[in-house]
Design a protein around this motif. Structure first.
Motif, PDB file in Angstrom:
ATOM      1  N   UNK A 187      40.633  27.972  48.350  1.00 47.34           N
ATOM      2  CA  UNK A 187      41.570  27.899  47.231  1.00 47.34           C
ATOM      3  C   UNK A 187      41.202  28.992  46.233  1.00 47.34           C
ATOM      4  N   UNK A 188      42.181  29.809  45.865  1.00 49.20           N
ATOM      5  CA  UNK A 188      41.894  31.006  45.076  1.00 49.20           C
ATOM      6  C   UNK A 188      42.745  31.084  43.808  1.00 49.20           C
ATOM      7  N   UNK A 189      42.260  31.887  42.836  1.00 49.30           N
ATOM      8  CA  UNK A 189      42.931  32.098  41.553  1.00 49.30           C
ATOM      9  C   UNK A 189      42.885  33.576  41.186  1.00 49.30           C
ATOM     10  N   UNK A 190      43.857  33.999  40.370  1.00 46.60           N
ATOM     11  CA  UNK A 190      43.866  35.380  39.883  1.00 46.60           C
ATOM     12  C   UNK A 190      42.784  35.623  38.833  1.00 46.60           C
ATOM     13  N   UNK A 191      42.509  34.640  38.005  1.00 43.20           N
ATOM     14  CA  UNK A 191      41.611  34.829  36.864  1.00 43.20           C
ATOM     15  C   UNK A 191      40.204  34.307  37.153  1.00 43.20           C
ATOM     16  N   UNK A 192      39.219  35.169  36.980  1.00 41.55           N
ATOM     17  CA  UNK A 192      37.822  34.759  37.190  1.00 41.55           C
ATOM     18  C   UNK A 192      37.409  33.699  36.178  1.00 41.55           C
ATOM     19  N   UNK A 193      37.847  33.848  34.911  1.00 45.17           N
ATOM     20  CA  UNK A 193      37.475  32.891  33.869  1.00 45.17           C
ATOM     21  C   UNK A 193      38.037  31.508  34.171  1.00 45.17           C
ATOM     22  N   UNK A 194      39.285  31.454  34.611  1.00 47.50           N
ATOM     23  CA  UNK A 194      39.895  30.162  34.920  1.00 47.50           C
ATOM     24  C   UNK A 194      39.299  29.555  36.183  1.00 47.50           C
ATOM     25  N   UNK A 195      38.958  30.398  37.153  1.00 44.76           N
ATOM     26  CA  UNK A 195      38.299  29.899  38.365  1.00 44.76           C
ATOM     27  C   UNK A 195      36.960  29.259  38.005  1.00 44.76           C
ATOM     28  N   UNK A 196      36.249  29.865  37.061  1.00 40.67           N
ATOM     29  CA  UNK A 196      34.952  29.325  36.621  1.00 40.67           C
ATOM     30  C   UNK A 196      35.118  27.950  35.974  1.00 40.67           C
ATOM     31  N   UNK A 197      36.095  27.803  35.109  1.00 33.12           N
ATOM     32  CA  UNK A 197      36.356  26.507  34.474  1.00 33.12           C
ATOM     33  C   UNK A 197      36.716  25.468  35.531  1.00 33.12           C
ATOM     34  N   UNK A 198      37.558  25.856  36.479  1.00 35.38           N
ATOM     35  CA  UNK A 198      37.946  24.931  37.553  1.00 35.38           C
ATOM     36  C   UNK A 198      36.727  24.485  38.350  1.00 35.38           C
ATOM     37  N   UNK A 199      35.829  25.421  38.657  1.00 36.87           N
ATOM     38  CA  UNK A 199      34.614  25.074  39.405  1.00 36.87           C
ATOM     39  C   UNK A 199      33.763  24.057  38.647  1.00 36.87           C
ATOM     40  N   UNK A 200      33.629  24.243  37.338  1.00 33.61           N
ATOM     41  CA  UNK A 200      32.824  23.318  36.537  1.00 33.61           C
ATOM     42  C   UNK A 200      33.474  21.930  36.469  1.00 33.61           C
ATOM     43  N   UNK A 201      34.797  21.889  36.359  1.00 33.53           N
ATOM     44  CA  UNK A 201      35.489  20.601  36.351  1.00 33.53           C
ATOM     45  C   UNK A 201      35.327  19.890  37.696  1.00 33.53           C
ATOM     46  N   UNK A 202      35.379  20.667  38.777  1.00 32.12           N
ATOM     47  CA  UNK A 202      35.203  20.102  40.118  1.00 32.12           C
ATOM     48  C   UNK A 202      33.830  19.450  40.251  1.00 32.12           C
ATOM     49  N   UNK A 203      32.814  20.093  39.686  1.00 34.68           N
ATOM     50  CA  UNK A 203      31.457  19.535  39.747  1.00 34.68           C
ATOM     51  C   UNK A 203      31.365  18.179  39.061  1.00 34.68           C
ATOM     52  N   UNK A 204      32.242  17.923  38.093  1.00 32.61           N
ATOM     53  CA  UNK A 204      32.217  16.673  37.336  1.00 32.61           C
ATOM     54  C   UNK A 204      33.180  15.628  37.900  1.00 32.61           C
TER      55      UNK A 204
END
Length: 261
Positions: A187-204
């Motif tokens: 699953x991919x995103x255009x924005x690195x910053x938004x991908x990072x936030x998504x990854x952190x939310x996934x961890x929680x």
């Protein structure tokens, strides 16, 4: 057939929106001389007719939309609209009373927020300003807004402030908006910053559902959020092709569709 004064005003307004592609409340009051309240009511009526889509400050015309790699949120909202609404209904069916729901930004997750408005006793955690705004008057929904710096195209907040808030929350079900889906890149995103936030939310999150219409399949944006196998399930508007269904089965990723299968 005779038109009422209000109908004539709305027909004129629709022609204005068609001519310019999009319009603000200020543009309308300047062009027609009506009040802001009347302009907002007219836009609401035109949206119900399916010819325009409302934005926070005005409206945009469906026929003016052109697809690109990353359009502003308001421009993307009409693409695959019916499919996104099907996905939203399927996602809302998974939500139970007491759930803490994580929503990333994006057009599909925006429709999920709309579909959650009538739920009772749920919490929605989001980094998207427009999603929080959409849920502001939903009585049964507690909204937790993640702070940070906003990107104009997506209304999403990111950065260290957002990350520090995410570390303190627990999410039962997360719905992940994506720009691309492939077996190779996940699953991919255009924005690195938004991908990072998504990854952190996934961890929680206890469960993670990637939500996307069929146009995203076999496309890859620049940044991978998670590989395919890390999702609990996917929610899409059409049953996927056999090869992708098999890839999900091998990785124990559940498939939900807006068509009820």
């Amino acid at each position: 057939m005779e038109h009422s004064k209000g109908e004539l005003r709305r027909l004129k307004l629709l022609e204005l929106i068609k001519a310019h592609g999009k319009i603000s409340i200020q543009d309308i009051t300047g062009a027609t001389g009506c009040s802001e309240a009347t302009a907002r009511r007219d836009l609401d009526a035109l949206e119900k007719s399916g010819q325009i889509i409302r934005t926070i400050g005005g409206a945009i015309y469906e026929g003016a939309l052109k697809q690109s790699s990353e359009l502003p949120f308001a421009d993307k909202r009409f693409f695959e609209r019916e499919g996104k609404e099907q996905i939203a209904a399927a996602a809302a069916d998974l939500v139970q009373e007491g759930d803490v729901i994580g929503l990333t930004g994006g057009t599909t997750t925006f429709f999920i927020a709309r579909a959650l408005k009538l739920h009772r006793n749920i919490t929605v955690v989001t980094n998207a300003v427009n999603i929080a705004y959409e849920l502001a008057e939903a009585e049964g929904v507690q909204v937790v807004m993640i702070g940070g710096v906003m990107r104009a195209k997506s209304y999403e907040l990111s950065g260290p402030l957002a990350e520090s808030v995410i570390e303190k929350i627990n999410v039962t079900k997360m719905f992940l908006g994506v720009d691309g889906v492939s077996v190779q890149h996940g699953f991919t995103m255009h924005s690195e910053l938004e991908a990072r936030i998504a990854q952190l939310m996934i961890e929680r999150a206890n469960e993670v559902y990637a939500v996307f219409d069929h146009s995203k399949l076999e496309k890859s944006a620049l940044f991978t959020i998670i590989p395919l196998q890390q999702a609990t399930g996917i929610i899409t508007n059409k049953p996927p092709e056999d090869w992708f269904r098999q890839a999900c089965r091998e990785r124990q990723v559940a498939i939900h569709t807006g068509e009820g299968s």
